[in-house]
Structure formats: C-alpha cells, structure tokens
Design an enzyme around this catalytic site. Structure first.
Site, PDB file in Angstrom:
ATOM      1  N   CYS A 116       0.815  -1.225   0.000  1.00 17.48           N
ATOM      2  CA  CYS A 116       0.000   0.000   0.000  1.00 17.48           C
ATOM      3  C   CYS A 116       0.847   1.273   0.000  1.00 17.48           C
ATOM      4  O   CYS A 116       0.312   2.357  -0.229  1.00 17.48           O
ATOM      5  CB  CYS A 116      -0.926   0.016   1.210  1.00 17.48           C
ATOM      6  SG  CYS A 116      -2.037  -1.376   1.238  1.00 17.48           S
ATOM      7  N   HIS A 256      -3.039   7.008   3.971  1.00 18.59           N
ATOM      8  CA  HIS A 256      -3.539   5.788   3.332  1.00 18.59           C
ATOM      9  C   HIS A 256      -4.893   5.452   3.942  1.00 18.59           C
ATOM     10  O   HIS A 256      -5.053   5.474   5.170  1.00 18.59           O
ATOM     11  CB  HIS A 256      -2.532   4.661   3.559  1.00 18.59           C
ATOM     12  CG  HIS A 256      -3.015   3.324   3.107  1.00 18.59           C
ATOM     13  ND1 HIS A 256      -3.634   3.134   1.894  1.00 18.59           N
ATOM     14  CD2 HIS A 256      -2.965   2.107   3.702  1.00 18.59           C
ATOM     15  CE1 HIS A 256      -3.949   1.854   1.764  1.00 18.59           C
ATOM     16  NE2 HIS A 256      -3.564   1.211   2.846  1.00 18.59           N
ATOM     17  N   ASN A 286     -10.121   0.014   1.302  1.00 16.27           N
ATOM     18  CA  ASN A 286      -8.666   0.111   1.157  1.00 16.27           C
ATOM     19  C   ASN A 286      -8.294  -0.268  -0.272  1.00 16.27           C
ATOM     20  O   ASN A 286      -8.371  -1.431  -0.642  1.00 16.27           O
ATOM     21  CB  ASN A 286      -8.008  -0.824   2.178  1.00 16.27           C
ATOM     22  CG  ASN A 286      -6.494  -0.858   2.068  1.00 16.27           C
ATOM     23  OD1 ASN A 286      -5.910  -0.345   1.111  1.00 16.27           O
ATOM     24  ND2 ASN A 286      -5.858  -1.485   3.040  1.00 16.27           N
TER      25      ASN A 286
HETATM   26  N1  ACO Z   1     -17.648  -9.393  10.257  1.00 18.77           N
HETATM   27  C1  ACO Z   1     -17.977  -9.766  11.498  1.00 18.77           C
HETATM   28  N2  ACO Z   1     -17.061 -10.185  12.407  1.00 18.77           N
HETATM   29  C2  ACO Z   1     -15.777 -10.188  12.032  1.00 18.77           C
HETATM   30  C3  ACO Z   1     -15.371  -9.814  10.731  1.00 18.77           C
HETATM   31  C4  ACO Z   1     -16.381  -9.399   9.837  1.00 18.77           C
HETATM   32  N3  ACO Z   1     -16.086  -8.989   8.581  1.00 18.77           N
HETATM   33  N4  ACO Z   1     -14.030  -9.928  10.655  1.00 18.77           N
HETATM   34  C5  ACO Z   1     -13.596 -10.363  11.842  1.00 18.77           C
HETATM   35  N5  ACO Z   1     -14.650 -10.524  12.686  1.00 18.77           N
HETATM   36  C6  ACO Z   1     -14.639 -10.967  14.083  1.00 18.77           C
HETATM   37  C7  ACO Z   1     -13.430 -11.758  14.433  1.00 18.77           C
HETATM   38  O1  ACO Z   1     -13.596 -13.098  14.094  1.00 18.77           O
HETATM   39  C8  ACO Z   1     -13.336 -11.544  15.927  1.00 18.77           C
HETATM   40  O2  ACO Z   1     -14.242 -12.416  16.558  1.00 18.77           O
HETATM   41  P1  ACO Z   1     -13.859 -13.119  17.956  1.00 18.77           P
HETATM   42  O3  ACO Z   1     -13.658 -11.975  18.925  1.00 18.77           O
HETATM   43  O4  ACO Z   1     -15.049 -13.969  18.233  1.00 18.77           O
HETATM   44  O5  ACO Z   1     -12.601 -13.865  17.691  1.00 18.77           O
HETATM   45  C9  ACO Z   1     -13.855 -10.137  16.130  1.00 18.77           C
HETATM   46  O6  ACO Z   1     -14.575  -9.813  14.910  1.00 18.77           O
HETATM   47  C10 ACO Z   1     -12.750  -9.105  16.330  1.00 18.77           C
HETATM   48  O7  ACO Z   1     -11.742  -9.302  15.377  1.00 18.77           O
HETATM   49  P2  ACO Z   1     -10.435  -8.441  15.355  1.00 18.77           P
HETATM   50  O8  ACO Z   1      -9.583  -8.849  14.204  1.00 18.77           O
HETATM   51  O9  ACO Z   1      -9.812  -8.384  16.710  1.00 18.77           O
HETATM   52  O10 ACO Z   1     -11.086  -6.995  15.055  1.00 18.77           O
HETATM   53  P3  ACO Z   1     -10.395  -5.607  14.975  1.00 18.77           P
HETATM   54  O11 ACO Z   1     -11.142  -4.657  15.797  1.00 18.77           O
HETATM   55  O12 ACO Z   1      -8.914  -5.705  15.137  1.00 18.77           O
HETATM   56  O13 ACO Z   1     -10.673  -5.194  13.454  1.00 18.77           O
HETATM   57  C11 ACO Z   1      -9.579  -5.109  11.330  1.00 18.77           C
HETATM   58  C12 ACO Z   1     -10.177  -5.993  12.409  1.00 18.77           C
HETATM   59  C13 ACO Z   1     -10.653  -4.190  10.807  1.00 18.77           C
HETATM   60  C14 ACO Z   1      -9.043  -5.997  10.237  1.00 18.77           C
HETATM   61  C15 ACO Z   1      -8.439  -4.275  11.961  1.00 18.77           C
HETATM   62  O14 ACO Z   1      -7.570  -5.112  12.669  1.00 18.77           O
HETATM   63  C16 ACO Z   1      -7.648  -3.527  10.939  1.00 18.77           C
HETATM   64  O15 ACO Z   1      -8.133  -2.629  10.287  1.00 18.77           O
HETATM   65  N6  ACO Z   1      -6.341  -3.855  10.809  1.00 18.77           N
HETATM   66  C17 ACO Z   1      -5.470  -3.183   9.877  1.00 18.77           C
HETATM   67  C18 ACO Z   1      -5.713  -3.742   8.517  1.00 18.77           C
HETATM   68  C19 ACO Z   1      -5.044  -2.962   7.456  1.00 18.77           C
HETATM   69  O16 ACO Z   1      -4.993  -1.750   7.495  1.00 18.77           O
HETATM   70  N7  ACO Z   1      -4.563  -3.678   6.473  1.00 18.77           N
HETATM   71  C20 ACO Z   1      -4.094  -3.118   5.291  1.00 18.77           C
HETATM   72  C21 ACO Z   1      -2.698  -2.685   5.361  1.00 18.77           C
HETATM   73  S1  ACO Z   1      -2.259  -2.007   3.863  1.00 18.77           S
HETATM   74  C22 ACO Z   1      -1.837  -3.213   2.698  1.00 18.77           C
HETATM   75  O17 ACO Z   1      -0.666  -3.343   2.422  1.00 18.77           O
HETATM   76  C23 ACO Z   1      -2.919  -4.051   2.049  1.00 18.77           C
END
Ligand code: ACO
Length: 330
Positions: A116, A256, A286
């Site tokens: 990214c 980003h 994203n």
């Molecule tokens: N719908 C419903 N529930 C979900 C979903 C979904 N789409 N996805 C995950 N969950 C659940 C999980 O299973 C978990 O359940 P559990 O507590 O029973 O285990 C719960 O939601 C919480 O999951 P987390 O991963 O802890 O949620 P978090 O608040 O961290 O949010 C997210 C997840 C949105 C992915 C966040 O971690 C994030 O944005 N991370 C950064 C990602 C990013 O920016 N990536 C791109 C980088 S750039 C590149 O190079 C592509």
C-alpha cells in the site's frame, strides 16, 4: 534552476471501476454485518473491477487523465513508475503494458512493489530522478485490483479492500511549490504480517497452494493495526522535520485509507484535529497503492487543497513499508 531544482505534481488522474459493492451485498456473501464493518473500519462500500479489467486497465485510465490535466504528451514522458501489489502478471511489469498503450515510446517503465506504500514510494523515486536531472517528465501511478487476490470466503479481509487507480505527472519545479521532503521506510521483520504467500519463487503455484488458499492476501489484522497507528504519526513528523515545517502548519494530511479508526488513532497521537485528515475510506475501502493518489485527487477537486497549501501524504503497508511526503500545492 541549478542547485534549487525540485519537482512538483503537474496533473492528477483517477479511475474507479463502476461496480459498487456495498456492506449489504457482503452480508449476503459472508457472515458479517453492515454494523460490524462500519464500526470497525468506517467502510460503507467499495468498487470492484469488471471481469475484463486488470490493474493496467485501471492504471491507463488514471494515467490518461493525469497527462491531459498536466498538458503533457505521453510521447514526452521519460519514465513510468507503476506502484502496485496486484500487477497484471509477475512479469512483464504492469508499467510496460501502460507504456505501450499510452504510446510513451521514449519512457523507461518499471513497477514499484511496496504494497500500500507503493505510490508514495514511487513518487519519491520520481522526485529523485528529476532532482538528479535524469528525467524531466515522470508518470507515477498507484493502481491495484485487490479483488483478484482477496479470499472472498474470509470475512476478516474481504470486507476491507477495493479496486481503483490514481496517477500523477511529476515535472521540475522552480518555484516554492512542489515536493518538499520524503521518508521511505521499511521493516522486513514484519514481512509475515501481510503477504500473498504463493505464486513466487518460494512457493510456486501448485494444486496444493491453491487448495490452501495461499494465492490470496493473508493478514494479521490487529498487528497491522498497531503498526499503522504507530507509524503514521512518526512518518508525518519525519516528513515535516525534513521539510523544515511543523505538523501544526500542515493544512491537510492525506493518509492511506485503510481504516478510519487507524486515522483517528494517528490524529490523537499527533494531537492534531481529525478534520485535518482527509477521509474517503467509506466510499472505496482500502484500495492499496491507489488510495493516496485517489484521496489527493478528490481533496483537490473538493477544494480541500488549494494553491499554497502544505500537505503531507502518508502511507503504510505490507513489507512492512511506510512512506511520507510533505508538499506545497501549487
Ligand atoms: N464481520 C464480522 N465479524 C468479524 C469480521 C467481519 N467482517 N471480521 C472479523 N470478525 C470478528 C473476528 O472473528 C473476531 O471475533 P472473535 O472476537 O469472536 O474472535 C472479532 O470480529 C474481532 O476481530 P479483530 O480482528 O480483533 O477486530 P479488529 O477490531 O482488530 O478489526 C480489522 C479488524 C478491521 C481488520 C483491523 O484489525 C484492521 O483494520 N487492521 C489493519 C488492517 C489494514 O490496514 N490492512 C491493510 C494494510 S495495507 C496493505 O498493504 C494491504
């Protein structure tokens, strides 16, 4: 121009695919809800490329608009840099496919792979080529079609990404306006946090790699979240310091667009008002390399960036990588 040669963006372009995929659509595809996606990410909808569209097609549309707005003929380009994590093929470079279709016969062409962060990285490389006197007109594109490398059965990743492209034509600048500073950084120690494991020389494509879903994006979301919230403020401060300005003087930060909570956390750490951060993640999700140039394009279109404004671009992504740039718009 002599010793004071610098560079500036002469024109911007953008392309977003027509098809909109809403959170309601995703509710019908995986076990998720509009509420979860909205609260955890700020994303409401994203664009998905048509079946016949690949990354070079998106890149080409954005590039054509940027060239037209810059008043630069493709035949006069010296270099084409395409930042992407989802090239049409492993090789040839997507930049070569764009070069041919633009008719940029004099231009060198190469892809920049920093996930990214690719667009801001490529912008820094373009700036250096111009400052060194090695190029006069450089086309920089950020284009990604992550929908093609997304596991549509994995709710933890498939709700996050979208497809699009943004482009900038970079030329020499002899005024105060232009690209002022860059910080390009990496931490390969975090390489496993965000990757597409198979299809390269480590794990060549095989029935097994397909069965194990190793041709899709694999991500440790919470760790990437922590990294991003930490690195955005640091990268902004570093770009400001290198430009000899303070974060308080910045008119608009263009981060980003991965997750609105990451942007909120970064604003808090920097002690800067959230209103100074441009956000369009609700519309596109994203879009990886395209995210920063598309956001800059829209910020300019909406009058959020005016001539003379101080702007900081900041990106982070797989690698791990990050890149920031302070610029004076004009
Ligand atoms: N719908 C419903 N529930 C979900 C979903 C979904 N789409 N996805 C995950 N969950 C659940 C999980 O299973 C978990 O359940 P559990 O507590 O029973 O285990 C719960 O939601 C919480 O999951 P987390 O991963 O802890 O949620 P978090 O608040 O961290 O949010 C997210 C997840 C949105 C992915 C966040 O971690 C994030 O944005 N991370 C950064 C990602 C990013 O920016 N990536 C791109 C980088 S750039 C590149 O190079 C592509």
């Amino acid at each position: 121009m002599g010793l004071h040669r610098s560079s500036r963006i002469a024109g911007l372009g953008r392309y977003v695919p027509r098809r909109v995929l809403t959170n309601a659509d995703l509710e019908r595809m995986v076990d998720t809800t509009d509420e979860w996606i909205t609260v955890r990410t700020g994303i409401k909808e994203r664009r998905v490329a048509a079946p016949e569209e690949a990354t070079s097609d998106l890149a080409l549309e954005a590039a054509r608009e940027a060239l037209e707005r810059a008043g630069v003929d493709a035949a006069d380009l010296d270099l084409i840099l395409v930042g992407t994590a989802s090239p049409d093929m492993i090789f040839p470079a997507t930049a070569c496919l764009v070069q041919e279709r633009l008719g940029a016969k004099r231009a060198g062409a190469v892809d920049v792979s920093a996930a990214c962060s690719s667009f801001v990285y490529a912008l820094g490389l373009a700036h250096a080529q111009i400052v060194a006197g090695l190029a006069e007109r450089v086309l920089v594109v950020g284009a990604d079609t992550l929908s093609r490398i997304t596991n549509w059965k994995d709710r933890a990743t498939c709700v996050l990404f979208g497809d699009s492209a943004g482009a900038a034509v970079v030329v020499p600048s002899d005024s105060q306006a232009g690209l002022l500073s860059f910080w390009l950084g990496a931490d390969g120690g975090g390489s496993s946090l965000l990757s597409l494991p198979a299809g390269g020389s480590r794990l060549p494509a095989s029935y097994e790699t397909v069965e194990r879903a190793q041709h899709y994006i694999h991500m440790n979301g919470p760790e990437v979240f922590k990294f991003a919230s930490r690195i955005i403020p640091r990268a902004i401060e570093e770009a400001c310091q290198r430009a000899g300005v303070s974060a308080d003087e910045v008119d608009l930060f263009i981060p980003h667009q991965a997750n609105v909570r990451i942007i909120q956390a970064a604003a808090e750490r920097l002690r800067q008002p959230l209103e100074k951060f441009y956000v369009n993640v609700h519309k596109y999700g994203n879009t990886s390399s395209a995210s920063v140039p598309v956001a800059l394009y829209e910020a300019v279109e909406e009058g959020r960036v005016k001539p003379g404004d101080l702007v900081v671009l900041v990106a982070f992504g797989g690698g791990l990588t990050w890149a920031s740039c302070a610029l004076r718009w004009g």
